[in-house]
Structure formats: C-alpha cells, structure tokens
Design a protein around this motif. Structure first.
Motif, PDB file in Angstrom:
ATOM      1  N   VAL A  41       0.708  -1.200  -0.054  1.00 58.40           N
ATOM      2  CA  VAL A  41      -0.154  -0.041  -0.052  1.00 58.40           C
ATOM      3  C   VAL A  41       1.021   1.211   0.072  1.00 58.40           C
ATOM      4  CG1 VAL A  41      -1.483   1.317   1.324  1.00 58.40           C
ATOM      5  CG2 VAL A  41      -2.106  -0.995   1.013  1.00 58.40           C
ATOM      6  N   ASN A  52       2.273   2.059  -3.423  1.00 57.71           N
ATOM      7  CA  ASN A  52       1.292   2.538  -4.243  1.00 57.71           C
ATOM      8  C   ASN A  52       1.016   3.768  -4.069  1.00 57.71           C
ATOM      9  OD1 ASN A  52       0.920  -0.097  -5.774  1.00 57.71           O
ATOM     10  ND2 ASN A  52      -0.740  -0.896  -4.288  1.00 57.71           N
ATOM     11  N   ILE A  53       1.136   4.205  -2.795  1.00 56.01           N
ATOM     12  CA  ILE A  53       0.865   5.645  -2.496  1.00 56.01           C
ATOM     13  C   ILE A  53       1.819   6.682  -2.977  1.00 56.01           C
ATOM     14  CG2 ILE A  53       0.616   7.443  -0.498  1.00 56.01           C
ATOM     15  CD1 ILE A  53      -0.972   5.186   0.959  1.00 56.01           C
ATOM     16  N   ASN A  54       3.382   5.869  -2.728  1.00 54.29           N
ATOM     17  CA  ASN A  54       4.444   6.958  -3.002  1.00 54.29           C
ATOM     18  C   ASN A  54       4.508   6.944  -4.600  1.00 54.29           C
ATOM     19  OD1 ASN A  54       5.164   7.158  -0.331  1.00 54.29           O
ATOM     20  ND2 ASN A  54       6.378   5.337  -0.361  1.00 54.29           N
ATOM     21  N   ALA A  92       1.798   6.741  -6.654  1.00 46.88           N
ATOM     22  CA  ALA A  92       0.811   8.129  -7.021  1.00 46.88           C
ATOM     23  C   ALA A  92       1.238   9.356  -6.847  1.00 46.88           C
ATOM     24  CB  ALA A  92      -0.653   7.456  -6.202  1.00 46.88           C
ATOM     25  N   ASN A  93       1.977   9.529  -5.740  1.00 44.97           N
ATOM     26  CA  ASN A  93       2.101  10.827  -5.376  1.00 44.97           C
ATOM     27  C   ASN A  93       3.737  11.333  -5.900  1.00 44.97           C
ATOM     28  OD1 ASN A  93      -0.066  10.665  -3.996  1.00 44.97           O
ATOM     29  ND2 ASN A  93       1.093  10.245  -1.859  1.00 44.97           N
ATOM     30  N   TRP A 106       3.152  15.461   1.948  1.00 47.42           N
ATOM     31  CA  TRP A 106       2.808  14.393   2.667  1.00 47.42           C
ATOM     32  C   TRP A 106       3.737  13.898   3.729  1.00 47.42           C
ATOM     33  CZ3 TRP A 106       2.529  14.342  -2.508  1.00 47.42           C
ATOM     34  CH2 TRP A 106       1.229  14.353  -3.018  1.00 47.42           C
ATOM     35  N   LYS A 163      -4.927   9.497   1.935  1.00 47.56           N
ATOM     36  CA  LYS A 163      -4.958   8.056   1.379  1.00 47.56           C
ATOM     37  C   LYS A 163      -4.272   8.218   0.023  1.00 47.56           C
ATOM     38  CE  LYS A 163      -9.199   6.812   3.893  1.00 47.56           C
ATOM     39  NZ  LYS A 163     -10.417   6.147   3.954  1.00 47.56           N
ATOM     40  N   GLU A 164      -4.202   6.987  -0.623  1.00 49.75           N
ATOM     41  CA  GLU A 164      -3.562   7.217  -1.973  1.00 49.75           C
ATOM     42  C   GLU A 164      -4.505   7.960  -2.979  1.00 49.75           C
ATOM     43  OE1 GLU A 164      -2.978   3.967  -5.656  1.00 49.75           O
ATOM     44  OE2 GLU A 164      -3.569   3.166  -3.720  1.00 49.75           O
ATOM     45  N   GLY A 165      -3.682   9.026  -3.692  1.00 50.74           N
ATOM     46  CA  GLY A 165      -4.550   9.810  -4.556  1.00 50.74           C
ATOM     47  C   GLY A 165      -5.107  10.974  -3.888  1.00 50.74           C
ATOM     48  N   GLU A 166      -4.787  11.301  -2.615  1.00 47.99           N
ATOM     49  CA  GLU A 166      -5.472  12.528  -1.961  1.00 47.99           C
ATOM     50  C   GLU A 166      -4.011  13.461  -1.462  1.00 47.99           C
ATOM     51  OE1 GLU A 166      -9.285  10.312   0.152  1.00 47.99           O
ATOM     52  OE2 GLU A 166      -7.465  10.831   1.551  1.00 47.99           O
TER      53      GLU A 166
END
Length: 215
Positions: free
Chosen positions: A13, A16-18, A20-21, A29, A48-51
């Motif tokens: 997770v 994935n977040i990294n 996306a950002n 972040w 969260k992811e994409g936020e």
C-alpha cells in the motif's frame, strides 16, 4: 505467517501511495508528530492514496479560507475568504434588523470583519453565531439580500461562496498556481468537517473550480 502477510500488504500500500504521489512535492505528505498537533487538525500523513491534505503547514494552506489572500468581490475589498464568509453574518447598515435588535451587541463592524484573516475572522464569526441564535435567525446577507445560511442544497449561499473562491483564485496568481499544481489529487480539508452544508466544504469547491479552470 498472518503477521508477515499483513506487513507485506502494508508495504505494498505504501509503495502504491508513493508511486501515485511521485509527481508532486513529497513534503505535501511529510509526517508530523501527532502529539504536537492540535486536536482539530488532519495531518498531511492522513491522506490516502491519490489524496492530499490542504495543510496550513505548507503552500497548500493558501487554499484555506484562513489564508491572507486579498480580493475584491462585487466592489468590496476582503483580506481573506474567511473574512468574507464571517462578515455576511454582521449588520450591513445601522437600520439592519440585526443592528437594531434589542439586547444584541456586535463586537465588530461588518467592515472590520471584512479586513480579518485566519482565526480572528473565525472568532468574529463565533460572536455572530451567538447573536444569530439569540435572535432566532438562520440567514445572512449580501448586498441587502437575505440568504439562508445552513442548507443542504447547493443554493444561493453555496453559489456565493463558490464565486468568491473563484474570484480569490483569479485575483491571486499564487492561489491559482497552487490549485492547478494539485493535478487530479483529491483535496481534503485539514480539519474535521462533520455534518455540514456543501458550502462549507471548500476542498470540494476547489476541485470543481480546478476542473473549470482546466477546461
């Protein structure tokens, strides 16, 4: 084994977040020590992811209603969106029913609130809220027109706030630059909103305006 699987999923997770950002500034972040933060604050790492959180701890804070971003709207000068918002609760003239209501005192004039920013403007609004409750009114005014303040529909008040936010961006190049720099990220406020009317969700209004400005 279950613990290892759980740790692996957490790691996945995070990756994935990294990913996306990765197209945005990493400090948006950056983790903040929660023990040092006020209870109302939603911290940058809570996204969260994409936020992304519209944190006052970095340049995204310029999108906050509290930010000192002067703009002129319908011929009136304001120092912040918060000053605009809270000033609507104050009497517009000496013969305004809110000014003549027996037993009601106003700590500031409408003009003074228009020139406020940040927590001072919010505090001024708090005084006005108390007066409104005592008077039993659920409306504010702009240019002499009464506008229902708390409504679940995207009515007159919502459109007024959205138009003021649009004006803030158009008259402040840095605001526009920061807004457009958020790309397609979901914008979240840096404080808990709870049950509130659409007009209060400035983050969602910014996303609508971002799409408008990009088209």
């Amino acid at each position: 084994m279950k613990k290892l699987i759980y740790l692996f999923l957490l790691f996945a997770v995070a990756l994935n977040i990294n990913a996306a950002n990765s197209n945005y500034p990493s400090h948006w972040w950056e983790e903040v020590d929660r023990s040092t933060a006020p209870g109302w604050e939603v911290l940058p790492q809570d996204a969260k992811e994409g936020e992304v959180i519209l944190s006052k701890r970095n340049e995204l804070g310029i999108l906050s209603n509290f930010a000192a971003t002067p703009f002129t709207y319908k011929g009136i000068n304001y120092q912040s969106l918060e000053g605009f918002w809270q000033s609507l609760k104050y009497p517009e003239s000496d013969d305004d029913i809110r000014a003549t209501f027996e037993g009601i005192e106003w700590p500031y004039t409408r003009f003074e609130v228009e020139q406020m920013t940040g927590f001072l403007a919010k505090k001024a609004g708090g005084y006005a809220n108390s007066n409104m409750r005592e008077m039993g009114i659920d409306w504010v005014t702009f240019k002499g027109k009464r506008i229902k303040f708390w409504t679940v529909s995207k009515g007159v008040h919502y459109k007024l706030i959205k138009d003021a936010l649009r004006t803030k961006a158009l008259q402040n190049p840095e605001v526009m630059k920061v807004l457009l720099s958020t790309g397609d990220l979901v914008l979240r406020p840096d404080h808990q909103m709870g049950d509130a009317p659409p007009a209060w969700f400035y983050n969602k209004i910014w996303m609508e305006l971002r799409e408008e400005f990009n088209n």
